[in-house]
Design a protein around this motif. Structure first.
Motif, PDB file in Angstrom:
ATOM      1  N   LYS A  88      -5.882  15.915  -0.797  1.00  0.00           N
ATOM      2  CA  LYS A  88      -4.638  15.240  -0.383  1.00  0.00           C
ATOM      3  C   LYS A  88      -4.800  14.452   0.914  1.00  0.00           C
ATOM      4  O   LYS A  88      -3.853  13.861   1.409  1.00  0.00           O
ATOM      5  N   GLU A  89      -5.998  14.447   1.493  1.00  0.00           N
ATOM      6  CA  GLU A  89      -6.237  13.735   2.744  1.00  0.00           C
ATOM      7  C   GLU A  89      -6.566  12.265   2.458  1.00  0.00           C
ATOM      8  O   GLU A  89      -7.472  11.966   1.691  1.00  0.00           O
ATOM      9  N   ILE A  90      -5.817  11.363   3.083  1.00  0.00           N
ATOM     10  CA  ILE A  90      -5.998   9.920   2.902  1.00  0.00           C
ATOM     11  C   ILE A  90      -6.089   9.290   4.285  1.00  0.00           C
ATOM     12  O   ILE A  90      -5.204   9.477   5.119  1.00  0.00           O
ATOM     13  N   LYS A  91      -7.161   8.539   4.532  1.00  0.00           N
ATOM     14  CA  LYS A  91      -7.359   7.872   5.822  1.00  0.00           C
ATOM     15  C   LYS A  91      -7.839   6.441   5.594  1.00  0.00           C
ATOM     16  O   LYS A  91      -8.666   6.184   4.713  1.00  0.00           O
ATOM     17  N   LEU A  92      -7.313   5.520   6.405  1.00  0.00           N
ATOM     18  CA  LEU A  92      -7.859   4.166   6.402  1.00  0.00           C
ATOM     19  C   LEU A  92      -9.290   4.212   6.923  1.00  0.00           C
ATOM     20  O   LEU A  92      -9.614   5.036   7.784  1.00  0.00           O
ATOM     21  N   LEU A  93     -10.132   3.352   6.406  1.00  0.00           N
ATOM     22  CA  LEU A  93     -11.504   3.284   6.893  1.00  0.00           C
ATOM     23  C   LEU A  93     -11.515   2.796   8.332  1.00  0.00           C
ATOM     24  O   LEU A  93     -10.667   1.998   8.739  1.00  0.00           O
ATOM     25  N   GLU A  94     -12.460   3.286   9.114  1.00  0.00           N
ATOM     26  CA  GLU A  94     -12.614   2.882  10.511  1.00  0.00           C
ATOM     27  C   GLU A  94     -13.593   1.716  10.579  1.00  0.00           C
ATOM     28  O   GLU A  94     -14.753   1.839  10.175  1.00  0.00           O
ATOM     29  N   ILE A  95     -13.113   0.619  11.113  1.00  0.00           N
ATOM     30  CA  ILE A  95     -13.900  -0.605  11.213  1.00  0.00           C
ATOM     31  C   ILE A  95     -14.621  -0.623  12.567  1.00  0.00           C
ATOM     32  O   ILE A  95     -14.028  -0.252  13.583  1.00  0.00           O
ATOM     33  N   ALA A 154       0.847  -1.195   0.000  1.00  0.00           N
ATOM     34  CA  ALA A 154       0.000   0.000   0.000  1.00  0.00           C
ATOM     35  C   ALA A 154       0.882   1.244   0.000  1.00  0.00           C
ATOM     36  O   ALA A 154       1.939   1.261   0.612  1.00  0.00           O
ATOM     37  N   GLY A 155       0.442   2.270  -0.670  1.00  0.00           N
ATOM     38  CA  GLY A 155       1.175   3.531  -0.726  1.00  0.00           C
ATOM     39  C   GLY A 155       0.868   4.413   0.472  1.00  0.00           C
ATOM     40  O   GLY A 155       0.427   5.542   0.299  1.00  0.00           O
ATOM     41  N   VAL A 199      -9.903  -5.318   0.159  1.00  0.00           N
ATOM     42  CA  VAL A 199     -10.527  -5.977  -0.986  1.00  0.00           C
ATOM     43  C   VAL A 199      -9.643  -7.171  -1.305  1.00  0.00           C
ATOM     44  O   VAL A 199      -8.455  -7.010  -1.596  1.00  0.00           O
ATOM     45  N   CYS A 200     -10.213  -8.362  -1.196  1.00  0.00           N
ATOM     46  CA  CYS A 200      -9.431  -9.578  -1.407  1.00  0.00           C
ATOM     47  C   CYS A 200      -9.683 -10.228  -2.760  1.00  0.00           C
ATOM     48  O   CYS A 200      -8.959 -11.131  -3.141  1.00  0.00           O
ATOM     49  N   ASN A 201     -10.709  -9.782  -3.478  1.00  0.00           N
ATOM     50  CA  ASN A 201     -11.000 -10.407  -4.769  1.00  0.00           C
ATOM     51  C   ASN A 201     -10.353  -9.611  -5.911  1.00  0.00           C
ATOM     52  O   ASN A 201     -10.953  -9.349  -6.939  1.00  0.00           O
ATOM     53  N   LEU A 202      -9.069  -9.261  -5.698  1.00  0.00           N
ATOM     54  CA  LEU A 202      -8.290  -8.598  -6.750  1.00  0.00           C
ATOM     55  C   LEU A 202      -7.231  -9.565  -7.263  1.00  0.00           C
ATOM     56  O   LEU A 202      -6.683 -10.359  -6.494  1.00  0.00           O
ATOM     57  N   GLN A 203      -6.932  -9.467  -8.535  1.00  0.00           N
ATOM     58  CA  GLN A 203      -5.862 -10.265  -9.079  1.00  0.00           C
ATOM     59  C   GLN A 203      -4.556  -9.821  -8.441  1.00  0.00           C
ATOM     60  O   GLN A 203      -4.300  -8.619  -8.305  1.00  0.00           O
ATOM     61  N   GLN A 206      -1.621  -9.059  -2.595  1.00  0.00           N
ATOM     62  CA  GLN A 206      -2.742  -9.979  -2.764  1.00  0.00           C
ATOM     63  C   GLN A 206      -4.078  -9.342  -2.408  1.00  0.00           C
ATOM     64  O   GLN A 206      -5.039 -10.033  -2.086  1.00  0.00           O
ATOM     65  N   GLY A 207      -4.141  -8.033  -2.480  1.00  0.00           N
ATOM     66  CA  GLY A 207      -5.373  -7.320  -2.179  1.00  0.00           C
ATOM     67  C   GLY A 207      -5.083  -5.844  -2.014  1.00  0.00           C
ATOM     68  O   GLY A 207      -3.984  -5.379  -2.304  1.00  0.00           O
ATOM     69  N   MET A 208      -6.072  -5.113  -1.537  1.00  0.00           N
ATOM     70  CA  MET A 208      -5.932  -3.663  -1.392  1.00  0.00           C
ATOM     71  C   MET A 208      -6.552  -3.206  -0.078  1.00  0.00           C
ATOM     72  O   MET A 208      -7.671  -3.606   0.250  1.00  0.00           O
ATOM     73  N   LEU A 209      -5.811  -2.384   0.667  1.00  0.00           N
ATOM     74  CA  LEU A 209      -6.363  -1.752   1.858  1.00  0.00           C
ATOM     75  C   LEU A 209      -7.249  -0.610   1.396  1.00  0.00           C
ATOM     76  O   LEU A 209      -6.847   0.189   0.552  1.00  0.00           O
ATOM     77  N   LEU A 210      -8.459  -0.516   1.941  1.00  0.00           N
ATOM     78  CA  LEU A 210      -9.376   0.534   1.526  1.00  0.00           C
ATOM     79  C   LEU A 210      -9.152   1.808   2.330  1.00  0.00           C
ATOM     80  O   LEU A 210      -9.003   1.773   3.551  1.00  0.00           O
ATOM     81  N   THR A 211      -9.144   2.913   1.619  1.00  0.00           N
ATOM     82  CA  THR A 211      -9.011   4.224   2.240  1.00  0.00           C
ATOM     83  C   THR A 211     -10.124   5.132   1.733  1.00  0.00           C
ATOM     84  O   THR A 211     -10.734   4.871   0.695  1.00  0.00           O
ATOM     85  N   ALA A 212     -10.352   6.197   2.480  1.00  0.00           N
ATOM     86  CA  ALA A 212     -11.199   7.289   2.015  1.00  0.00           C
ATOM     87  C   ALA A 212     -10.243   8.433   1.700  1.00  0.00           C
ATOM     88  O   ALA A 212      -9.295   8.683   2.457  1.00  0.00           O
ATOM     89  N   GLU A 213     -10.486   9.123   0.592  1.00  0.00           N
ATOM     90  CA  GLU A 213      -9.589  10.198   0.155  1.00  0.00           C
ATOM     91  C   GLU A 213     -10.390  11.394  -0.327  1.00  0.00           C
ATOM     92  O   GLU A 213     -11.415  11.251  -0.980  1.00  0.00           O
TER      93      GLU A 213
END
Length: 131
Positions: free
Chosen positions: A50-57, A7-8, A26-30, A40-47
């Motif tokens: 220039k503001e980038i935050k991981l989603l709050e579970i 992840a960036g 997201v786990c259903n990514l190639q 093997q997947g992607m961490l989801l963020t809200a953007e």
């Protein structure tokens, strides 16, 4: 089982901030190779801008809980490539309450029994995008 994610987020989150943190993925990514490492997947963020935050579970969530929207049932999805995910994510936006909405009405969250507990944007404001 365990998965590798590239992840960036360097400069946004430290390794200590990410260690043991619940994240939406997201786990259903190639799988793709990024920086010589298979992701093997992607961490989801809200953007937004220039503001980038991981989603709050939700705090009552467990690893592996499925994420869905308020009007859908879970179905196995085909593997998406990067472009497929980008197209699918266009319909998700942050609302004024910090909830993630699909098509401006369906709340994204984690199912706990018969109750959908919303996932929030981590502080990204109204109009933010899911990335």
């Amino acid at each position: 089982g365990p998965r590798n994610f590239v992840a960036g987020l360097r400069g946004i989150y430290t390794l200590q901030e990410l260690n043991q943190r619940m994240v939406a993925v997201v786990c259903n990514l190639q799988p793709v190779r990024l920086g010589g490492v298979e992701s093997q997947g992607m961490l989801l963020t809200a953007e937004k801008k220039k503001e980038i935050k991981l989603l709050e579970i939700p705090p009552n969530s467990n690893p592996g809980d499925r994420i869905r929207t308020s009007k859908t049932q879970y179905v196995e999805a085909p593997l998406l490539d990067r472009k497929g995910f980008q197209n699918a994510s266009k319909a998700y936006r942050v609302n004024a309450d910090g909830h993630i909405l699909f098509n401006k009405e369906q709340v994204m969250g984690v199912m706990h029994g018969d109750t959908l507990t919303p996932i929030t944007s981590g502080g990204v404001g109204d109009g933010g995008k899911l990335k």
